[in-house]
Design an enzyme around this catalytic site. Structure first.
Site, PDB file in Angstrom:
ATOM      1  N   CYS A  41       4.104  -1.442  -2.753  1.00 56.90           N
ATOM      2  CA  CYS A  41       5.508  -1.072  -2.911  1.00 56.90           C
ATOM      3  C   CYS A  41       5.742   0.337  -2.364  1.00 56.90           C
ATOM      4  CB  CYS A  41       5.900  -1.133  -4.385  1.00 56.90           C
ATOM      5  SG  CYS A  41       7.669  -0.833  -4.665  1.00 56.90           S
ATOM      6  N   ASP A  43       7.482   2.506  -3.738  1.00 61.06           N
ATOM      7  CA  ASP A  43       7.647   3.398  -4.896  1.00 61.06           C
ATOM      8  C   ASP A  43       6.774   4.652  -4.746  1.00 61.06           C
ATOM      9  OD1 ASP A  43       7.237   4.522  -7.613  1.00 61.06           O
ATOM     10  OD2 ASP A  43       8.375   2.768  -8.255  1.00 61.06           O
TER      11      ASP A  43
HETATM   12 CO    CO Z   1       8.106  -1.129  -6.823  1.00 66.99          CO
END
Ligand code: CO
Length: 208
Positions: A41, A43
């Site tokens: 991800c 993130d």
């Molecule tokens: Co994520």
């Protein structure tokens, strides 16, 4: 944050690397031979090499919102093709993480514009596993489970590609599904049984 700090950090980093190995950058300049393709991800809390304790040259990395492997995504498909066919990585890891904003957004009834078609792929994962997910009463546990099932489905998406099918057959390429537990820092191997999955979907997805 003062951006000058980034360049100061960089100088510090170069100094540290050269102190440990004076030839560090000469060796890095010669090329790459990573054993891993990591798909994770975007993130900011889930760094790829850092959480595995690996450094430059050791991991080929692809990151996007909610670690998706979508067959029509030219970016992800090019990364997979290059890593598998040209770099000949030995392992592909799809690494999700608990508290994933992308997975959470997909669970909510909200129009998010251009993000809609991207997040729809996660809704499809929910639809495939609807019975199992609806049986979970705790919203937090359901959310964690969807993170795990999304990793599993993205691994299956990898197995649908010709390059991965060929590499599994010819040189025993391994596909792994992991989750990073953001609350403890632990990496969890979901131990997905790909031989079984591959066998059960071969009839439909076999290409090569
Ligand atoms: Co994520």
């Amino acid at each position: 944050m003062n951006l000058q700090n980034v360049f100061k950090n960089n100088k510090e980093w170069i100094k540290n690397k050269i102190t440990t190995n004076p030839n560090y950058f000469d060796e890095l300049g010669k090329g790459q031979d990573p054993e891993f393709l990591y798909i994770g991800c975007s993130d900011s809390r889930v760094t790829a090499e850092d959480l595995m304790g690996l450094g430059p040259g050791e991991v080929f990395v692809h990151r996007n919102i909610a670690n998706m492997v979508t067959g029509t995504d030219l970016n992800a498909m090019s990364v997979v093709e290059y890593a598998v066919v040209h770099l000949k990585v030995k392992h592909i890891v799809v690494c999700g993480h608990y508290a994933c904003g992308g997975v959470k957004a997909a669970m909510q009834s909200q129009d998010l514009g251009i993000l809609n078609p991207w997040l729809r792929n996660i809704r499809d994962v929910y639809r495939i596993h609807r019975e199992e997910l609806n049986a979970i009463t705790s919203e937090d546990k359901k959310y964690d489970k969807l993170v795990e099932l999304n990793v599993q489905e993205q691994c299956i998406n990898l197995i649908k590609t010709a390059a991965v099918q060929k590499a599994i057959r010819e040189r025993d390429l391994k596909v792994h599904g992991w989750v990073f537990d953001i609350h403890s820092g632990k990496l969890i191997d979901l131990k997905i049984d790909f031989n079984n999955i591959l066998e059960s979907i071969r009839e439909i997805y076999h290409l090569d």
